[in-house]
Design a protein around this motif. Structure first.
Motif, PDB file in Angstrom:
ATOM      1  N   LEU A  92     -60.143  -5.728 -34.007  1.00 36.77           N
ATOM      2  CA  LEU A  92     -60.309  -6.109 -32.387  1.00 36.77           C
ATOM      3  C   LEU A  92     -61.406  -5.156 -31.975  1.00 36.77           C
ATOM      4  CD1 LEU A  92     -56.936  -6.805 -31.050  1.00 36.77           C
ATOM      5  CD2 LEU A  92     -57.979  -7.931 -30.966  1.00 36.77           C
ATOM      6  N   GLN A  93     -62.217  -4.131 -32.644  1.00 38.72           N
ATOM      7  CA  GLN A  93     -62.849  -3.433 -32.503  1.00 38.72           C
ATOM      8  C   GLN A  93     -64.263  -3.258 -32.769  1.00 38.72           C
ATOM      9  OE1 GLN A  93     -61.079   0.649 -33.394  1.00 38.72           O
ATOM     10  NE2 GLN A  93     -59.452   0.088 -33.121  1.00 38.72           N
ATOM     11  N   ALA A  94     -64.801  -4.287 -33.379  1.00 33.18           N
ATOM     12  CA  ALA A  94     -65.574  -4.778 -33.648  1.00 33.18           C
ATOM     13  C   ALA A  94     -66.873  -5.425 -32.724  1.00 33.18           C
ATOM     14  CB  ALA A  94     -65.777  -5.801 -34.970  1.00 33.18           C
ATOM     15  N   ILE A  95     -68.113  -4.852 -32.741  1.00 33.25           N
ATOM     16  CA  ILE A  95     -69.003  -5.785 -31.774  1.00 33.25           C
ATOM     17  C   ILE A  95     -69.911  -6.135 -33.952  1.00 33.25           C
ATOM     18  CG2 ILE A  95     -71.562  -5.662 -30.493  1.00 33.25           C
ATOM     19  CD1 ILE A  95     -70.491  -2.697 -28.927  1.00 33.25           C
ATOM     20  N   ALA A  96     -70.403  -7.851 -33.647  1.00 38.50           N
ATOM     21  CA  ALA A  96     -71.095  -8.390 -34.493  1.00 38.50           C
ATOM     22  C   ALA A  96     -71.210  -9.249 -34.069  1.00 38.50           C
ATOM     23  CB  ALA A  96     -70.389  -9.061 -35.801  1.00 38.50           C
ATOM     24  N   GLY A 126     -65.037  -7.048 -30.004  1.00 35.00           N
ATOM     25  CA  GLY A 126     -63.893  -6.840 -30.116  1.00 35.00           C
ATOM     26  C   GLY A 126     -63.555  -6.607 -28.362  1.00 35.00           C
ATOM     27  N   ALA A 127     -62.320  -7.121 -28.039  1.00 37.76           N
ATOM     28  CA  ALA A 127     -61.314  -6.377 -26.906  1.00 37.76           C
ATOM     29  C   ALA A 127     -61.313  -5.046 -26.848  1.00 37.76           C
ATOM     30  CB  ALA A 127     -60.029  -7.487 -26.853  1.00 37.76           C
ATOM     31  N   LEU A 128     -60.902  -4.521 -28.679  1.00 34.80           N
ATOM     32  CA  LEU A 128     -60.623  -3.108 -28.323  1.00 34.80           C
ATOM     33  C   LEU A 128     -62.330  -2.478 -28.228  1.00 34.80           C
ATOM     34  CD1 LEU A 128     -58.057  -1.731 -27.992  1.00 34.80           C
ATOM     35  CD2 LEU A 128     -58.372  -1.293 -29.766  1.00 34.80           C
ATOM     36  N   THR A 129     -63.187  -2.779 -27.978  1.00 35.60           N
ATOM     37  CA  THR A 129     -64.705  -2.203 -27.449  1.00 35.60           C
ATOM     38  C   THR A 129     -64.241  -1.451 -26.430  1.00 35.60           C
ATOM     39  OG1 THR A 129     -65.657  -3.202 -28.496  1.00 35.60           O
ATOM     40  CG2 THR A 129     -67.387  -2.102 -27.652  1.00 35.60           C
ATOM     41  N   HIS A 148     -67.583   3.298 -23.820  1.00 38.33           N
ATOM     42  CA  HIS A 148     -68.219   4.777 -24.152  1.00 38.33           C
ATOM     43  C   HIS A 148     -69.534   3.596 -25.051  1.00 38.33           C
ATOM     44  CE1 HIS A 148     -69.691   8.392 -26.138  1.00 38.33           C
ATOM     45  NE2 HIS A 148     -68.980   7.892 -27.396  1.00 38.33           N
ATOM     46  N   HIS A 149     -68.129   2.817 -26.185  1.00 36.62           N
ATOM     47  CA  HIS A 149     -68.954   2.263 -27.510  1.00 36.62           C
ATOM     48  C   HIS A 149     -70.344   1.569 -26.562  1.00 36.62           C
ATOM     49  CE1 HIS A 149     -66.028   3.697 -29.791  1.00 36.62           C
ATOM     50  NE2 HIS A 149     -67.050   4.361 -30.499  1.00 36.62           N
ATOM     51  N   MET A 150     -69.991   0.683 -25.895  1.00 39.01           N
ATOM     52  CA  MET A 150     -71.037  -0.371 -25.264  1.00 39.01           C
ATOM     53  C   MET A 150     -71.964  -0.009 -24.528  1.00 39.01           C
ATOM     54  SD  MET A 150     -69.474  -3.541 -25.303  1.00 39.01           S
ATOM     55  CE  MET A 150     -70.767  -4.777 -24.103  1.00 39.01           C
ATOM     56  N   VAL A 191     -63.543  -3.120 -23.110  1.00 36.70           N
ATOM     57  CA  VAL A 191     -64.307  -4.534 -22.399  1.00 36.70           C
ATOM     58  C   VAL A 191     -62.759  -5.716 -22.178  1.00 36.70           C
ATOM     59  CG1 VAL A 191     -65.554  -5.754 -22.728  1.00 36.70           C
ATOM     60  CG2 VAL A 191     -65.771  -3.813 -23.665  1.00 36.70           C
ATOM     61  N   GLY A 192     -62.171  -5.241 -23.607  1.00 38.67           N
ATOM     62  CA  GLY A 192     -61.405  -6.834 -22.900  1.00 38.67           C
ATOM     63  C   GLY A 192     -60.336  -6.644 -21.677  1.00 38.67           C
TER      64      GLY A 192
END
Lengths: 163, 297
Positions: free
Chosen positions: B60-64, B74-77, B80-82, B112-113
């Motif tokens: 659930l953590q990837a941005i692709a 991914g909903a769990l992004t 901070h990563h954004m 985000v999610g």
């Protein structure tokens, strides 16, 4: 419903094996079970930043974090910055620059500063203000706090080049 | 102040989450960043019997990027990563939004999610994703479905997702060349929710015509709103100043703000119109390759 569950908690490099209720907040475990009272119980709703600790190097509000979430993560509190009984350069800078008045917000600010300088050893004043925007200082020592962070950054930089 | 008792389950994979949702969906809540659900539980506004912790679920953590040139978040992004991700210029609004959500402590945990599924009327990702025409992918033990983000928001703090459904990822469709985006919000102080906010995506052809536009509004309704009337006015036009003013008025009419501690209905209508116009101007300059700062006002 399980009243207590086993958990292994790494705080300031030390591993603690505890039995805690799953609903217990990290802040309460640190203060009441481990006697680490650096993180302060203040607004308790994620507004003031006085309970800030580092999880895997990143500042978080320990009042909005369950203890059980911290399993196998590295937790650092203000106490963890002290080395051989000596205050960390950040802690020294806060004292020397008068960034501490009542002191209640200080432990949170000190660990947030540690996270900032680890990421960005030479921050601008703006970057410092943004990095510390999640902390309220009711004494209003914001100017001195910013100065202390800049002083700590210089001190750390000097150490690294061996001056 | 601490949450009521609950049983805690930590899922390590997506199948585990689905299994837990099948067994506990009706009495359970998902724990992602926890920056809203834990305060709600502490205030006893929520007292789930089961908490399903998804923080360790890697899927659930990837941005692709996807095969069509779009993006899957991914909903769990974490916010901070954004904030630290290097986005293409056409997606500059993701940075505008990410860097002013809450404070650093909140951004390090909040996701985000989680923010989208919470449907806070003044949340930031809602208007952003509406303007981008995003879709959300939801999974449940029964299968998977993709729906337009507009359909996700049903009411304040209410999505259309079923009790055993998990918001898995957000899909941002590919943006055509010449697209500019911007997000602007007005807040009372650092870390506060928006008084009002506006997200704009605009695409201009080489001859100056507006080929497509998306407008999302925050803080001015029970849910994030899409200003379809203003979009229709601008789409196909040459974006004349007079027409932009008309669209601004349309934005004010289309929104449905409530009076609260952050301002009166009239004030929020006024503010959201101005934010929209400024965001559109910034998006247009960015579409031409200019570097323009945006964020809070």
């Amino acid at each position: 419903m399980k009243q207590r569950v086993p958990i292994s908690l790494t705080v300031n490099g030390e591993i603690h094996e505890l039995f805690i209720p799953p609903w217990q907040l990290l802040l309460d475990t640190l203060r009441d079970e481990l006697g680490l009272t650096g993180a302060k119980r203040c607004c308790i709703e994620g507004q003031c930043g006085a309970c800030t600790v580092l999880i895997d190097g990143k500042p978080i509000n320990s009042c909005l974090y369950l203890t059980i979430e911290a399993q196998n993560q590295e937790i650092v509190t203000a106490e963890g910055l002290v080395e051989d009984g000596k205050p960390h350069p950040i802690q020294k800078a806060f004292v020397e620059r008068g960034a501490v008045q009542c002191g209640f917000c200080t432990p949170g600010l000190v660990v947030a500063t540690k996270a900032l300088l680890d990421q960005n050893p030479n921050p601008t004043e703006d970057e410092i203000r943004i990095a510390l925007s999640g902390h309220l200082c009711r004494c209003g020592a914001y100017v001195q706090i910013t100065e202390a962070v800049m002083a700590a950054a210089r001190e750390t930089a000097q150490k690294e080049v061996g001056v | 102040m601490f949450p009521a008792r609950f049983n805690y389950y930590r899922a390590e994979s997506l199948p585990e989450v689905l299994d837990l949702l099948a067994r506990h969906g009706s009495e359970g809540k998902i724990l992602a960043g926890g920056q809203s659900v834990i305060p709600l539980m502490k205030l006893r506004l929520a007292s789930p019997a089961v908490l399903i912790d998804i923080n360790r679920v890697r899927e659930l953590q990837a941005i692709a990027g996807d095969e069509r040139g779009g993006l899957r978040i991914g909903a769990l992004t974490r916010h901070h990563h954004m904030e630290i991700k290097k986005w293409p210029r056409s997606l500059a609004l993701l940075m505008d939004a990410a860097r002013d959500i809450g404070d650093p402590q909140v951004r390090n945990l909040g996701t985000v999610g989680g923010a989208l599924a919470e449907v806070d009327p003044a949340g930031d990702w809602g208007p952003v994703m509406l303007s981008l025409g995003a879709r959300v992918r939801a999974v449940s033990p029964k299968g998977e479905r993709t729906l337009p983000i507009d359909e996700l928001f049903v009411d304040a703090f209410t999505t259309c997702l079923a009790e055993d459904e998990l918001l898995r990822e957000v899909e941002i469709p590919p943006l055509s060349d010449g697209t500019g985006t911007a997000y602007l919000k007005m807040e009372r102080k650092a870390g506060d929710f928006a008084i009002a906010s506006a997200a704009v995506r605009v695409n201009r052809s080489p001859d100056g015509r507006c080929q497509d536009v998306g407008i999302g509004l925050g803080g001015v309704g029970l849910v994030p709103l899409r200003a379809r009337g203003a979009e229709d006015l601008l789409r196909g036009s040459n974006l004349e100043e007079e027409l932009i003013r008309e669209a601004e008025e349309s934005v004010r009419k289309e929104c449905e703000p409530l009076a609260d501690i952050r301002g009166s209905v009239e004030f929020k209508r006024q503010v959201v119109g101005v934010l929209f116009r400024r965001a559109l101007k910034i998006a247009l300059r960015r579409a031409q390759g200019e570097e323009v700062e945006a964020g809070h006002v």
